[in-house]
Motif scaffolding. Structure first.
Motif, PDB file in Angstrom:
ATOM      1  N   GLY A 136       0.807  -1.217   0.000  1.00 18.59           N
ATOM      2  CA  GLY A 136       0.000   0.000   0.000  1.00 18.59           C
ATOM      3  C   GLY A 136       0.832   1.256   0.000  1.00 18.59           C
ATOM      4  N   GLY A 137       2.100   1.156  -0.396  1.00 18.85           N
ATOM      5  CA  GLY A 137       2.964   2.324  -0.439  1.00 18.85           C
ATOM      6  C   GLY A 137       3.821   2.449   0.798  1.00 18.85           C
ATOM      7  N   GLY A 138       4.925   3.177   0.655  1.00 16.93           N
ATOM      8  CA  GLY A 138       5.877   3.298   1.752  1.00 16.93           C
ATOM      9  C   GLY A 138       5.915   4.661   2.403  1.00 16.93           C
ATOM     10  N   GLY A 139       4.952   5.523   2.104  1.00 18.03           N
ATOM     11  CA  GLY A 139       4.917   6.832   2.738  1.00 18.03           C
ATOM     12  C   GLY A 139       5.993   7.763   2.203  1.00 18.03           C
ATOM     13  N   ALA A 140       6.677   8.452   3.109  1.00 20.21           N
ATOM     14  CA  ALA A 140       7.710   9.429   2.713  1.00 20.21           C
ATOM     15  C   ALA A 140       8.989   8.691   2.344  1.00 20.21           C
ATOM     16  N   ASP A 141       8.967   8.083   1.183  1.00 15.74           N
ATOM     17  CA  ASP A 141      10.082   7.225   0.758  1.00 15.74           C
ATOM     18  C   ASP A 141      10.691   7.644  -0.572  1.00 15.74           C
ATOM     19  N   GLY A 142      10.293   8.814  -1.086  1.00 13.95           N
ATOM     20  CA  GLY A 142      10.866   9.308  -2.323  1.00 13.95           C
ATOM     21  C   GLY A 142      10.332   8.675  -3.587  1.00 13.95           C
ATOM     22  N   SER A 143       9.333   7.801  -3.464  1.00 12.24           N
ATOM     23  CA  SER A 143       8.855   7.065  -4.639  1.00 12.24           C
ATOM     24  C   SER A 143       8.330   7.978  -5.734  1.00 12.24           C
ATOM     25  N   ILE A 144       7.766   9.108  -5.342  1.00  8.21           N
ATOM     26  CA  ILE A 144       7.170   9.998  -6.334  1.00  8.21           C
ATOM     27  C   ILE A 144       8.208  10.538  -7.305  1.00  8.21           C
ATOM     28  N   ALA A 145       9.465  10.642  -6.868  1.00  5.21           N
ATOM     29  CA  ALA A 145      10.547  11.091  -7.745  1.00  5.21           C
ATOM     30  C   ALA A 145      11.315   9.912  -8.336  1.00  5.21           C
ATOM     31  N   ILE A 146      11.534   8.877  -7.540  1.00  6.30           N
ATOM     32  CA  ILE A 146      12.288   7.706  -8.014  1.00  6.30           C
ATOM     33  C   ILE A 146      11.521   7.002  -9.131  1.00  6.30           C
ATOM     34  N   PHE A 147      10.196   6.947  -8.996  1.00  8.77           N
ATOM     35  CA  PHE A 147       9.343   6.321 -10.011  1.00  8.77           C
ATOM     36  C   PHE A 147       8.442   7.383 -10.640  1.00  8.77           C
ATOM     37  N   ALA A 148       9.066   8.498 -10.987  1.00  6.87           N
ATOM     38  CA  ALA A 148       8.312   9.624 -11.535  1.00  6.87           C
ATOM     39  C   ALA A 148       7.584   9.260 -12.819  1.00  6.87           C
TER      40      ALA A 148
END
Length: 364
Positions: free
Chosen positions: A89-101
Motif C-alpha cells: 500500500g505504499g511506503g509513505g515518505a520514501d521518495g517514490s514519487i521522484a524515483i518512479f516519476a
C-alpha cells in the motif's frame, strides 16, 4: 541525617546537570556551523544549494510552494489497511514519487508535480542524501523562507523506495469530506483536526492545473505569507461549479484572481471540521504549532522516528509574521458563510485599501 539527605540531593542535581549537558552537547561542523549531531553537518551545503538554486536566495517563491506540495504527495502514498492485508500500500515518505516519476506523475492527483521533481533532481544528484530525505528536507527549508511560518522539524535516515506507491492514495480536490478524512486515517491515523492542520500549507499555495486556463492562481490573497488569510477567505461566500467539466474541483471566489478548491470549501463548512477550521482565523500561534506537529507526523510516514536522526536545529528561523488577520477590502462580516455552531466568527478589521484582484504567483 539531614547532611546525608543534602549530600544525596547535591549528587542527584550534579547527575542531572551532567545528563542535561550531554543532551544539549553540540558539534561544530567543518564549515563552522553548529548542530546537535555530526551527521547533520552534511545538510548545511544542501541548504546553501537549494536556497541559491531553487528559492532565489531565500524567497517564499513558487518552488517553495511546489516543494511543500511534493512533501505531501510523496508521504501520503501509503495505506495501512493494504499493508496490513499483505498487499503493498505504499511506503509513505520514501521518495517514490521522484524515483518512479515515470509512473506516479501520471496519477491524476499528481498532475504538475513533474516540474518540481525535475527542478530538484540535479540538486539531489550533487549531495549524498536519499531522495526520500531530500524531498522532505527541501520542503521544510523552503517554508523557512516564508514570513510567519513555523520552524519545521527535519529528519535523516529514511530509506528510498524500491517500488512506486499505488494510485488513488492522494486526495483529490473534488473528493467529499468523508472520503478525505477516511484517506488520512488510512494513511496515518490522522484526526480531523490534524487534517485541517495539514491544510495550513494552502496559505502559501497556488493552483496551476485545477483550472489550466488560469495558472499560478493563489488560494488566498497573500500567497507569499504564512498567515491565516486562507482560513478567512475560504469561509467567504462562494458557489460550487456544477458538473464534472474543466472546472471540477474549483469554487467561485468573491476575490478576483483567487481560486478555492472544492475540498477546502467543503471542509470549512462540514460539522466535523468547521470549528477547527474557524479556530485558525486569527490565531497565528495555533496556525504555526498545529502545522508544525502535523508536518512532523506526515514527514515520517513509513518510518519509525526512533530510527531517524533529528536534524531540526539546522533549519533557519523563519521571518516574523508580516500581516494581521483581516477581511479583504470591500467585504464585511456579512460576506462570511460561518459553519461553526459553537463559537461566533471572530471580529476582524477590513482592509482599507481599494478592491483589487489577487495577482497570480509568478513562475520560478
Amino acid at each position: 541525617m539531614a547532611f546525608k539527605l543534602l549530600a544525596s540531593f547535591v549528587s542527584l542535581l550534579a547527575a542531572l546537570q551532567v545528563a542535561n549537558g550531554a543532551a544539549t552537547k553540540k558539534v561544530t561542523c567543518a564549515s563552522g556551523q553548529v548542530t546537535s549531531n555530526a551527521a547533520c553537518c552534511a545538510l548545511f551545503p544542501v541548504i546553501d544549494d537549494i536556497q541559491a538554486n531553487m528559492f532565489d536566495g531565500g524567497e517564499c517563491n513558487e518552488d517553495v510552494h511546489e516543494s511543500l506540495r511534493l512533501t505531501f504527495h510523496d508521504a501520503i502514498g501509503i495505506s495501512r489497511k493494504a499493508n496490513k492485508a499483505g498487499v503493498f500500500g505504499g511506503g509513505g515518505a520514501d521518495g517514490s514519487i521522484a524515483i518512479f516519476a515515470d509512473i506516479e506523475t501520471n496519477f491524476h492527483a499528481n498532475n504538475g508535480v513533474d516540474e518540481i521533481i525535475d527542478t530538484q533532481a540535479p540538486i539531489i544528484a550533487r549531495h549524498n542524501l536519499t531522495t526520500a530525505d531530500f524531498i522532505q528536507f527541501a520542503g521544510a527549508i523552503g517554508v523557512s523562507n516564508c514570513p510567519g511560518a513555523p520552524r519545521l522539524d527535519v529528519f535523516l535516515g529514511r530509506k528510498d523506495a524500491t517500488q512506486p506507491a499505488p494510485d488513488l492514495t492522494v486526495p483529490e480536490p473534488f473528493d467529499d469530506v468523508t472520503k478525505i478524512l477516511a484517506r488520512f486515517d488510512d494513511a496515518g491515523k490522522f484526526s480531523s483536526d490534524e487534517v485541517v492542520a495539514l491544510l495550513v500549507s494552502h496559505t502559501i499555495a497556488a493552483a496551476d492545473h485545477v483550472d489550466p486556463t488560469i495558472p499560478g492562481t493563489p488560494f488566498d490573497s497573500t500567497p507569499e505569507l504564512f498567515d491565516t488569510q486562507f482560513f478567512i477567505e475560504t469561509q467567504l461566500q462562494g458557489t460550487l461549479f456544477p458538473g464534472n467539466g474543466s472546472n471540477q474541483g474549483e469554487v467561485m471566489s468573491p476575490l478576483r484572481g483567487e481560486i478555492r478548491l472544492q475540498s477546502d470549501f467543503l471542509l470549512a463548512r462540514d460539522s466535523r471540521t468547521a470549528c477547527e477550521w474557524q479556530s485558525f482565523v486569527n490565531n497565528q500561534y495555533k496556525l504555526q504549532s498545529a502545522f508544525k506537529a502535523a508536518f512532523r507526523k506526515m514527514t515520517i510516514l513509513g518510518s519509525k522516528e526512533h530510527n531517524l536522526i533529528d536534524c531540526s536545529d539546522v533549519v533557519p528561523t523563519p521571518p516574523a509574521p508580516a500581516s494581521k488577520a483581516h477581511l479583504p477590502a470591500g467585504l464585511t462580516r456579512q460576506d462570511v458563510q460561518q459553519a461553526c455552531n459553537k463559537k461566533a466568527f471572530p471580529t476582524l478589521p477590513t482592509d482599507p485599501g481599494p478592491v483589487t484582484s489577487v495577482a497570480p504567483v509568478p513562475p520560478s
